[in-house]
Design a protein around this motif. Structure first.
Motif, mmCIF file in Angstrom:
data_model
loop_
_atom_site.group_PDB
_atom_site.id
_atom_site.type_symbol
_atom_site.label_atom_id
_atom_site.label_comp_id
_atom_site.label_asym_id
_atom_site.label_seq_id
_atom_site.Cartn_x
_atom_site.Cartn_y
_atom_site.Cartn_z
ATOM 1 N N GLN A 255 7.967 24.731 11.147
ATOM 2 C CA GLN A 255 7.320 24.157 9.962
ATOM 3 C C GLN A 255 5.836 24.020 10.255
ATOM 4 O O GLN A 255 5.448 23.272 11.154
ATOM 5 N N PHE A 256 5.022 24.696 9.448
ATOM 6 C CA PHE A 256 3.578 24.682 9.629
ATOM 7 C C PHE A 256 2.963 23.476 8.939
ATOM 8 O O PHE A 256 3.365 23.090 7.839
ATOM 9 N N HIS A 257 1.966 22.875 9.580
ATOM 10 C CA HIS A 257 1.206 21.750 9.011
ATOM 11 C C HIS A 257 -0.271 22.114 9.093
ATOM 12 O O HIS A 257 -0.820 22.262 10.185
ATOM 13 N N PRO A 258 -0.936 22.285 7.942
ATOM 14 C CA PRO A 258 -2.356 22.678 7.971
ATOM 15 C C PRO A 258 -3.262 21.514 8.373
ATOM 16 O O PRO A 258 -2.836 20.351 8.390
ATOM 17 N N CYS A 259 -4.513 21.846 8.660
ATOM 18 C CA CYS A 259 -5.535 20.813 8.840
ATOM 19 C C CYS A 259 -5.645 20.035 7.529
ATOM 20 O O CYS A 259 -5.429 20.583 6.443
ATOM 21 N N ASP A 260 -5.993 18.771 7.625
ATOM 22 C CA ASP A 260 -6.280 17.969 6.435
ATOM 23 C C ASP A 260 -7.177 16.806 6.848
ATOM 24 O O ASP A 260 -7.665 16.783 7.977
ATOM 25 N N GLU A 261 -7.380 15.854 5.950
ATOM 26 C CA GLU A 261 -8.315 14.773 6.256
ATOM 27 C C GLU A 261 -7.869 13.906 7.428
ATOM 28 O O GLU A 261 -8.688 13.277 8.083
ATOM 29 N N LYS A 262 -6.568 13.886 7.759
ATOM 30 C CA LYS A 262 -6.063 13.096 8.882
ATOM 31 C C LYS A 262 -5.815 13.928 10.142
ATOM 32 O O LYS A 262 -5.561 13.365 11.205
ATOM 33 N N HIS A 263 -5.840 15.257 9.994
ATOM 34 C CA HIS A 263 -5.474 16.137 11.101
ATOM 35 C C HIS A 263 -6.556 17.200 11.305
ATOM 36 O O HIS A 263 -6.673 18.120 10.501
ATOM 37 N N LYS A 264 -7.318 17.061 12.394
ATOM 38 C CA LYS A 264 -8.414 17.979 12.687
ATOM 39 C C LYS A 264 -7.901 19.377 13.033
ATOM 40 O O LYS A 264 -8.596 20.367 12.828
ATOM 41 N N TYR A 265 -6.674 19.441 13.544
ATOM 42 C CA TYR A 265 -6.088 20.720 13.966
ATOM 43 C C TYR A 265 -4.815 20.998 13.186
ATOM 44 O O TYR A 265 -4.035 20.086 12.914
ATOM 45 N N ALA A 266 -4.613 22.265 12.848
ATOM 46 C CA ALA A 266 -3.329 22.683 12.277
ATOM 47 C C ALA A 266 -2.307 22.711 13.411
ATOM 48 O O ALA A 266 -2.661 22.850 14.588
ATOM 49 N N PHE A 267 -1.039 22.558 13.044
ATOM 50 C CA PHE A 267 0.020 22.601 14.054
ATOM 51 C C PHE A 267 1.315 23.054 13.407
ATOM 52 O O PHE A 267 1.454 23.042 12.182
ATOM 53 N N THR A 268 2.249 23.463 14.249
ATOM 54 C CA THR A 268 3.552 23.923 13.783
ATOM 55 C C THR A 268 4.635 23.242 14.600
ATOM 56 O O THR A 268 4.572 23.233 15.839
ATOM 57 N N TYR A 269 5.608 22.644 13.895
ATOM 58 C CA TYR A 269 6.783 22.094 14.575
ATOM 59 C C TYR A 269 7.727 23.258 14.878
ATOM 60 O O TYR A 269 8.093 24.017 13.974
ATOM 61 N N LEU A 270 8.105 23.407 16.151
ATOM 62 C CA LEU A 270 9.011 24.473 16.573
ATOM 63 C C LEU A 270 10.241 23.835 17.226
ATOM 64 O O LEU A 270 10.104 22.972 18.089
ATOM 65 N N THR A 271 11.423 24.264 16.799
ATOM 66 C CA THR A 271 12.663 23.800 17.422
ATOM 67 C C THR A 271 13.332 24.984 18.102
ATOM 68 O O THR A 271 13.625 25.978 17.456
ATOM 69 N N TYR A 272 13.524 24.850 19.401
ATOM 70 C CA TYR A 272 14.193 25.868 20.210
ATOM 71 C C TYR A 272 15.525 25.319 20.704
ATOM 72 O O TYR A 272 15.624 24.130 21.014
ATOM 73 N N GLU A 273 16.530 26.205 20.784
ATOM 74 C CA GLU A 273 17.788 25.839 21.417
ATOM 75 C C GLU A 273 18.095 26.850 22.501
ATOM 76 O O GLU A 273 17.772 28.038 22.362
ATOM 77 N N ARG A 274 18.708 26.352 23.571
ATOM 78 C CA ARG A 274 19.082 27.235 24.673
ATOM 79 C C ARG A 274 20.092 28.264 24.171
ATOM 80 O O ARG A 274 20.999 27.924 23.442
ATOM 81 N N LYS A 275 19.880 29.528 24.557
ATOM 82 C CA LYS A 275 20.797 30.607 24.145
ATOM 83 C C LYS A 275 22.108 30.498 24.890
ATOM 84 O O LYS A 275 22.160 30.037 26.013
#
Length: 160
Positions: free
Chosen positions: A140-160
């Motif tokens: 899930q991507f989160h862009p920069c905004d007035e509270k967040h100087k940097y964009a970020f992405t939530y990544l969920t990994y599971e062991r194969k």
């Protein structure tokens, strides 16, 4: 299910001088939501970086210092011991720092990673995620905004 949870930059930077190098309020809220009610496993330096105990969580602190004590925390001396004392919880979390993540990556079943879009100077790093062993299940991507100087992405990994 043992989960590692972290925020790391594109160069895997976690922090410098025992502090994060960014401020992402929505990531803090997500961390709180996911870890509340659970055991949180961390190294001594990470524990000492908190102004106080994080509410509604059991703190498990790994340290090499045999005489170390901390009010309100369970003190252990290995990742194996930390996992053992966390067995009462069906969803304990490894929350850092860099050395603890390196110890925990071979034990974890899931990684909840906030990938901060940028590169930073740091003295603590998240280990490389070997995509032959880990499968990306959600992002899930989160862009920069007035509270967040940097964009970020939530990544969920599971062991194969």
């Amino acid at each position: 299910m043992l989960t590692m949870i972290a925020a790391a930059a594109e160069n895997n930077a976690l922090g410098k001088d025992n502090e994060l190098v960014w401020h992402l309020p929505d990531d803090f809220k997500r961390f709180k939501r996911l870890t509340s009610g659970h055991y949180i496993i961390m190294g001594r330096k990470t524990f000492e970086s908190f102004p106080k105990l994080l509410p509604n969580r059991k703190h498990v602190v790994i340290t090499r210092k045999k005489e170390y004590t901390a009010e309100g925390a369970i003190i252990v001396h290995s990742m194996e011991e930390a996992i053992r004392v966390s067995k009462l919880d069906t969803q304990p979390f490894i929350i850092g720092g860099g050395e603890i993540y390196k110890m925990g990556i071979s034990e974890a079943d899931r990684i909840e990673l906030t990938r901060v879009h940028g590169t930073f100077e740091a003295d603590a790093y998240f280990p490389e995620i070997d995509e032959t062993r880990w499968e990306l299940k959600d992002e899930q991507f989160h862009p920069c905004d007035e509270k967040h100087k940097y964009a970020f992405t939530y990544l969920t990994y599971e062991r194969k």
